[in-house]
Motif scaffolding. Structure first.
Motif, PDB file in Angstrom:
ATOM      1  N   UNK A 155     -26.394  -7.892 -18.967  1.00 56.54           N
ATOM      2  CA  UNK A 155     -26.983  -7.434 -20.578  1.00 56.54           C
ATOM      3  C   UNK A 155     -26.583  -6.758 -21.252  1.00 56.54           C
ATOM      4  N   UNK A 156     -25.591  -5.538 -21.731  1.00 54.50           N
ATOM      5  CA  UNK A 156     -25.307  -5.359 -22.602  1.00 54.50           C
ATOM      6  C   UNK A 156     -24.602  -6.345 -23.270  1.00 54.50           C
ATOM      7  N   UNK A 165     -25.044  -9.708 -23.403  1.00 54.16           N
ATOM      8  CA  UNK A 165     -26.037 -10.645 -24.258  1.00 54.16           C
ATOM      9  C   UNK A 165     -26.256 -10.031 -25.872  1.00 54.16           C
ATOM     10  N   UNK A 166     -25.979  -8.269 -25.376  1.00 53.35           N
ATOM     11  CA  UNK A 166     -26.688  -8.084 -26.856  1.00 53.35           C
ATOM     12  C   UNK A 166     -25.206  -7.907 -27.367  1.00 53.35           C
ATOM     13  N   UNK A 167     -24.071  -7.535 -27.005  1.00 53.47           N
ATOM     14  CA  UNK A 167     -22.993  -7.036 -27.942  1.00 53.47           C
ATOM     15  C   UNK A 167     -22.213  -8.652 -28.766  1.00 53.47           C
ATOM     16  N   UNK A 168     -21.974  -9.485 -27.739  1.00 55.08           N
ATOM     17  CA  UNK A 168     -21.017 -10.628 -27.800  1.00 55.08           C
ATOM     18  C   UNK A 168     -20.990 -11.749 -28.972  1.00 55.08           C
TER      19      UNK A 168
END
Lengths: 303, 319
Positions: free
Chosen positions: B217-218, B220-223
């Motif tokens: 989930x991190x 998906x949020x950042x990349x």
């Protein structure tokens, strides 16, 4: 229906000379037979010490300052140590976060599981060893008859955690305390272990106190969730209601701080909620509490 | 598209396992097998995978802390590994790393000021006033006050320590920052703050992130782009939206399906895209479906990364 576990106003502190520092400030919650109850919170919020207080494993500077813990009608805090010992592992069992440090490295896993049957069921070692193979098979360890002779270091993290679960469920406890049981595991292994706990406990009607900092894991596992902050249970509700309609400021902050899977695809990248930016004064967070009343017992939660 | 900032070409890393040093048949552990990746200026590329899949080894190779057995790493078209590799000093100006556990990666006997000043001194910034200026700027940009630099690491909370870890990575103004599980040791609320900070810094300084993570989930949020690794190989890579909304490889699908996400579990958000069995494009099959661990001492079966959509590659073999 009477609750299986009834924690009432539990106060716990750290005594240092004449000073007493309060760590738990009046924590109360109930777990019904067969129910999975989740405690979620950040590190230092007091979720692990709550579980240690229940199972009676608090170590020295930590002290119970008040409250009661009723389990099957008896106050655990007033129980003599001998009786607590016979209860522990037998009626209340625990799975710890780090199986490598919870298992004895010098004994085979089979012997460690067998010990449960010898201690609590009065079996001979030979009989207990046979039961240990069955227990390993029940947690779906492949080739259990070979694996009972393994030492903990010969197993992978996922297998070790399965051994811990086999040990904990060996005597068919009424309550299983799982303290961050999958935090040290990879996601795919975590999914398998969670499924195992869910299925075994549902089949045996074991109630679970599930402790985690991971809201996703809590949502997968629990029927009811309590949110802890700074030694207080600030919000308690049925899982779905808690996630859909968080009432307490802190819960709302916690949920907003979580990057949600799929939300970037739907709404674009949104800034994560910085909990400190909308909570002006953290020290006032524990002033309000939202404890939702228990609704009529839902089908799977009852027994 | 311009030339990539960093380009990894056919990287192999093998570690000797057992057997005689002089024996003909030394068993090797194939940690990374023919990995190729490009990192563009200003983008965030995430490598995801489970423990032991070789993602940290890849990061260490980029940092020059692990010599590749085979293959090359180029930075702005110049070799970044092997005999023509730049000196450690030049390397430090190009790429820096943020570690998972900030407490373990900070010297407990040095104040934050000393920790931040040391790399600058080594790079010939010695004037006291300039040192102070640079440290003040970097402390502010990571959300700390310059006065806090006089403290020791143990005086900070976990989130603040990670900010210091980031400050130390940024002090030499590198172009690439390798983030090795930058938030997995942090609590939920702190994690959100660090993620926001990392995204702000990326925008402000045009940083390129190579992020190693297992938290999807991190990721998906950042990349901007995602590479999924399984036992030393990339099994799927592409833009974040393709990986998360249209995962093709069975291992990627399994990873996405097993994330415990409250929205997905309670049926609040959209459906997880990874339901149902994986379908390989016609004429191809999956070389390894990721359901069992392959033998790491063997070279993997031949397979290739096939472009199934613009920028979206999946590892397949001809059937």
């Amino acid at each position: 229906m009477t609750p299986l576990l009834d924690v009432r106003n539990l106060e716990l502190g750290l005594r240092h000379g004449a000073h007493a520092h309060r760590i738990l400030k009046g924590v109360s919650f109930q777990i019904m037979p067969g129910e999975t109850y989740g405690l979620v919170g950040e590190s230092g919020s007091g979720k692990s010490v709550t579980s240690l207080a229940i199972i009676g494993l608090l170590k020295k500077p930590l002290q119970i300052l008040g409250g009661e813990i009723f389990f099957e009608g008896r106050n655990l805090l007033a129980l003599p140590r001998r009786e607590m010992r016979s209860l522990r592992g037998n009626r209340i069992a625990m799975v710890f976060q780090e199986p490598m440090s919870a298992l004895n490295p010098l004994q085979t896993v089979g012997r460690q599981i067998a010990e449960m049957y010898v201690q609590h069921r009065g079996k001979s070692w030979a009989q207990a060893q046979k039961k240990a193979v069955e227990a390993l098979a029940s947690v779906r360890v492949p080739t259990p008859e070979r694996r009972v002779h393994d030492y903990p270091h010969q197993m992978s993290g996922g297998l070790r955690q399965r051994v811990m679960i086999a040990m904990a469920l060996a005597c068919d406890p009424a309550l299983l305390i799982a303290d961050e049981p999958t935090t040290a595991l990879d996601v795919t292994v975590q999914a398998e272990v969670l499924k195992l706990i869910r299925e075994l406990c549902a089949a045996r009607g074991t109630a679970v106190l599930f402790i985690s900092h991971d809201l996703g894991v809590i949502a997968t596992m629990c029927q009811r969730v309590g949110v802890m902050y700074a030694g207080c249970l600030v919000e308690e509700n049925a899982t779905r209601e808690l996630f859909v309609d968080p009432r307490h400021e802190y819960t709302r902050g916690l949920l907003g701080a979580l990057p949600k899977l799929g939300s970037r695809g739907l709404h674009g990248r949104q800034r994560l909620v910085d909990i400190d930016s909308f909570i002006a004064d953290r020290s006032r967070l524990t002033d309000t509490r939202f404890i939702a009343p228990r609704g009529p017992v839902s089908g799977e939660a009852g027994s | 598209m311009n030339a990539p900032l960093l380009s990894i070409d056919d990287l192999h890393v093998r570690f000797p396992l057992s057997g005689s040093w002089f024996g003909r048949q030394r068993r090797m552990l194939h940690a990374v097998n023919g990995l190729s990746l490009d990192l563009a200026k200003g983008e965030c590329l995430s490598i995801v995978g489970e423990s032991g899949c070789g993602k940290s080894t890849t990061a260490l190779s980029v940092m020059g802390l692990q010599e590749p057995t085979q293959g090359s790493i180029l930075f702005r078209g110049k070799p970044f590994s092997g005999p023509q590799a730049p000196s450690r000093m030049e390397r430090a100006m190009a790429a820096q790393m943020v570690f998972q556990d900030p407490y373990a990666s900070l010297n407990p006997r040095q104040t934050v000021w000393q920790s931040l000043a040391q790399p600058l001194r080594l790079h010939n910034v010695t004037a006291r006033s300039e040192l102070s200026d640079r440290i003040e700027t970097v402390m502010r940009s990571v959300g700390l006050t310059p006065e806090q630099a006089a403290r020791y690491p143990h005086e900070f909370s976990g989130g603040q320590r990670q900010r210091i870890g980031i400050a130390r990575a940024l002090i030499l103004q590198p172009e690439i920052v390798v983030l090795d599980e930058p938030v997995s040791a942090l609590d939920v609320s702190i994690r959100a703050q660090i993620i926001n900070l990392l995204l702000d810094l990326q925008e402000e300084f045009g940083l390129s992130y190579l992020m190693i993570s297992h938290d999807l989930s991190v990721v998906e949020h950042m990349s901007d782009r995602v590479a999924v690794m399984f036992f030393g190989q990339i099994v799927e890579t592409g833009p974040w939206s393709a990986i998360f909304s249209d995962p093709v490889h069975p291992y990627t699908r399994r990873l996405i399906a097993t994330i415990p996400d409250p929205g997905a579990v309670l049926g609040l958000g959209r459906e997880v895209a990874a339901e149902g069995p994986a379908q390989a494009p016609a004429g191809w099959s999956f070389a390894d479906d990721g359901s069992s661990a392959p033998d790491v001492t063997q070279e993997p079966k031949p397979s290739e990364l096939v472009e199934i959509a613009p920028g979206h590659f999946v590892r397949l073999s001809r059937s």
